[in-house]
Design an enzyme around this catalytic site. Structure first.
Site, PDB file in Angstrom:
ATOM      1  N   LYS A 115      22.088 -22.470  40.077  1.00 52.16           N
ATOM      2  CA  LYS A 115      22.984 -22.009  39.017  1.00 52.16           C
ATOM      3  C   LYS A 115      22.367 -20.765  38.378  1.00 52.16           C
ATOM      4  O   LYS A 115      21.186 -20.786  37.997  1.00 52.16           O
ATOM      5  CB  LYS A 115      23.129 -23.127  37.984  1.00 52.16           C
ATOM      6  CG  LYS A 115      24.430 -23.114  37.229  1.00 52.16           C
ATOM      7  CD  LYS A 115      24.510 -24.396  36.415  1.00 52.16           C
ATOM      8  CE  LYS A 115      25.779 -24.492  35.660  1.00 52.16           C
ATOM      9  NZ  LYS A 115      25.758 -25.635  34.737  1.00 52.16           N
ATOM     10  N   VAL A 116      23.145 -19.701  38.320  1.00 49.15           N
ATOM     11  CA  VAL A 116      22.636 -18.463  37.719  1.00 49.15           C
ATOM     12  C   VAL A 116      23.624 -17.982  36.650  1.00 49.15           C
ATOM     13  O   VAL A 116      24.826 -18.191  36.769  1.00 49.15           O
ATOM     14  CB  VAL A 116      22.427 -17.340  38.776  1.00 49.15           C
ATOM     15  CG1 VAL A 116      21.446 -17.761  39.850  1.00 49.15           C
ATOM     16  CG2 VAL A 116      23.727 -16.921  39.409  1.00 49.15           C
TER      17      VAL A 116
END
Ligand code: G3P
Length: 216
Positions: free
Chosen positions: A83-84
């Protein structure tokens, strides 16, 4: 439609997994902090229970730092998704990870343009935050509808995770809006299968059942 659980809590996950309702898990630094446990331990325990995508978020703000964390996290389990955050650095990391075949979930999406950029950079998932848009008086679910229209229009394979889901109505609206996935807090899940008329109905059936003559 798929359901993800938005939690880092093992007990919540085990409870809902038993019902066959969990297609994946999302976590974020706030949810991990709530557990007071080592990040890697939490993610590895979750991935041992859930075979679908499990999002684990990087905390670096620069692309190189994100990639360094991502490469380590990606080794923890085969079903882990990186997740960014939706930033320029996040887009660079997403693009480079997608080139390596590593799945990403771009989070903190608040506009169609952001969602489109993330999808174009190669994100497997994008997470529009419905509740937080509602908080500032913007219809969060409209963003989900618009994103779905845009992705479909251009045949993009990125999946929309309706995130920051706060209530039953959000879940129902996300389904109608065409979200591929809704990620739902563990505490909210029971409200999805409960209805007061169901409880009253059971009570009445049992009362009437007492009037049925018993054998022998
Ligand atoms: O899915 C994102 C979520 O964890 C954030 O939710 O309620 O803090 O906006 P909320």
């Amino acid at each position: 439609m798929k359901f993800f659980l938005d939690t880092g809590n093992l007990d919540e996950i085990k409870r809902i997994v038993k019902l066959g309702l969990v297609d994946g898990i999302t976590t974020n630094p706030s949810l991990i902090a709530k557990e007071g446990r080592v990040f890697k331990d939490v993610i590895q325990e979750i991935t041992a229970i859930v075979s679908g995508p499990v999002s684990a978020e990087v905390v670096a703000l620069d692309a190189e730092g994100m990639l360094k964390e991502a490469h380590e996290i990606a080794q923890w389990a085969p079903n882990v998704v990186i997740k960014v955050p939706m930033t320029e650095a996040g887009l660079e990391a997403t693009y480079r990870l997608s080139q390596e075949g590593i799945k990403t979930n771009v989070t903190l999406i608040f506009s169609v343009a952001q969602g489109l950029m993330a999808a174009k950079a190669g994100a497997s998932f994008i997470s529009p935050f419905v509740g937080r848009l509602d908080d500032i008086g913007v219809d969060g679910m409209q963003l989900v509808r618009d994103l779905r229209d845009v992705l479909d229009l251009y045949g993009m394979k990125t999946e929309i995770i309706a995130a920051s889901i706060r209530n039953l109505e959000h879940v129902e609206a996300a389904a109608l809006a065409g979200a591929h996935i809704a990620t739902i807090p563990g505490s909210l899940f029971p409200s999805l299968w409960k209805h007061p008329l169901t409880d009253i109905g059971i009570e009445r059936f049992l009362k009437d059942w007492e009037k049925v003559p018993k054998q022998g």
